[in-house]
Design a protein around this motif. Sequence first.
Motif, PDB file in Angstrom:
ATOM      1  N   THR A   1       0.843  -1.193   0.000  1.00 13.76           N
ATOM      2  CA  THR A   1       0.000   0.000   0.000  1.00 13.76           C
ATOM      3  C   THR A   1       0.881   1.246   0.000  1.00 13.76           C
ATOM      4  O   THR A   1       1.822   1.355   0.797  1.00 13.76           O
TER       5      THR A   1
ATOM      6  N   GLU B   1      -6.418   5.304  -6.259  1.00 13.77           N
ATOM      7  CA  GLU B   1      -7.576   4.448  -6.504  1.00 13.77           C
ATOM      8  C   GLU B   1      -8.730   5.272  -7.063  1.00 13.77           C
ATOM      9  O   GLU B   1      -9.389   4.866  -8.033  1.00 13.77           O
TER      10      GLU B   1
ATOM     11  N   ARG C   1      -6.463   0.371   0.664  1.00  8.67           N
ATOM     12  CA  ARG C   1      -5.668  -0.844   0.868  1.00  8.67           C
ATOM     13  C   ARG C   1      -5.296  -1.452  -0.485  1.00  8.67           C
ATOM     14  O   ARG C   1      -6.165  -1.641  -1.340  1.00  8.67           O
ATOM     15  N   GLN C   2      -4.043  -1.749  -0.649  1.00 11.36           N
ATOM     16  CA  GLN C   2      -3.569  -2.340  -1.899  1.00 11.36           C
ATOM     17  C   GLN C   2      -4.119  -3.762  -2.052  1.00 11.36           C
ATOM     18  O   GLN C   2      -4.087  -4.563  -1.118  1.00 11.36           O
ATOM     19  N   SER C   3      -4.615  -4.037  -3.240  1.00 10.35           N
ATOM     20  CA  SER C   3      -5.054  -5.385  -3.591  1.00 10.35           C
ATOM     21  C   SER C   3      -4.319  -5.798  -4.857  1.00 10.35           C
ATOM     22  O   SER C   3      -3.748  -4.944  -5.554  1.00 10.35           O
TER      23      SER C   3
ATOM     24  N   ASP D   1      -5.657  -3.714  -7.655  1.00 16.21           N
ATOM     25  CA  ASP D   1      -5.153  -2.341  -7.588  1.00 16.21           C
ATOM     26  C   ASP D   1      -3.730  -2.281  -8.119  1.00 16.21           C
ATOM     27  O   ASP D   1      -3.374  -1.409  -8.921  1.00 16.21           O
TER      28      ASP D   1
END
Length: 230
Positions: free
Chosen positions: A44, A52, A62-64, A67
Motif C-alpha cells: 500500500t 484508486e 488498501r492495496q489489492s 489495484d
Amino acid sequence: MSVFIRVCRRAGAVLAAAVVAVPLSVVLAAPADAAAPAACTAPTGPYQRQVERALGLAVDGRQSPADCRAIRAYQAEHGIRPAAGYAGPVTYATLQRGGSGCPTDVGRIACVDLDRQLTWIQDGAKRIYGPVAIRSGRAGFETRIGLFKVYYRAQNHVSTLYDVPMPYSQFFDGGIAFHAIDGAISSPPGSHGCVNMRPADAKAYWDLLHTGDEVYVSGHRPGTSGTSGT
C-alpha cells in the motif's frame, strides 16, 4: 567396402527416423512459466486512496492485487519507473499534473514543475520521458522560472564554486543545470539552484536533449519564494 557403406546408410536411416519420431510438441515446448508476468506485490502506498479514486478503482486505501495491476499498467503507459504498482508521489502527481503550461509548439522540450518537484521531456504534446522526481533550489537559491535553452553540456563536470561532481550536466540558465547527484532526491534542504536528478534519469536526459533544446520551468518549490527568469 560396399557392405560397410550399406551398413552406414542403414544406421543413418534409423537415426533419422528416430529424430523424426520425436513429437513436435516436445521440440517446441518452452518452460511453463517463461511467459508468465511477474507477480504484482507492491505494498500500500502513501497515495493509495487518491490513486484508486483517480483510476476508478474501489476506494478503500488498501492495496489489492487488482489495484497493483491497474496502477502498474498506468505507470508503464506513462513512463513512470519503476512500474511496480506502488501508489507513490510521482504516480499521484502525474495523475494530477495538468496545467503546467509547458509549451507544445516548440518541438523537444524539458519541462520542470517546481510545485510538484517533477520533470519530463516532451515532443510537442507527446511525452517521451518521465515524469521523474527532482530536487530544485532551496530558499535563497531558488531555481528561476521561465523559458530557457540548453547552452552547454559536460558529461563529467565538476563545480568550480562548490568543488563537487555534477555528472551529466546540461546548463540552461547561467550556472543552473540538470545534473545527477548521489543520495536521495528528496533530501533537504535543496540545491543551489540546479535541477538535481537521480543518475539514471540524468543520463536519460543527457541522451535525449541537445544543445539548443528548450527548457521550461514553472511554479515554485514549496517553502521558497520563487523567482522569474528571462
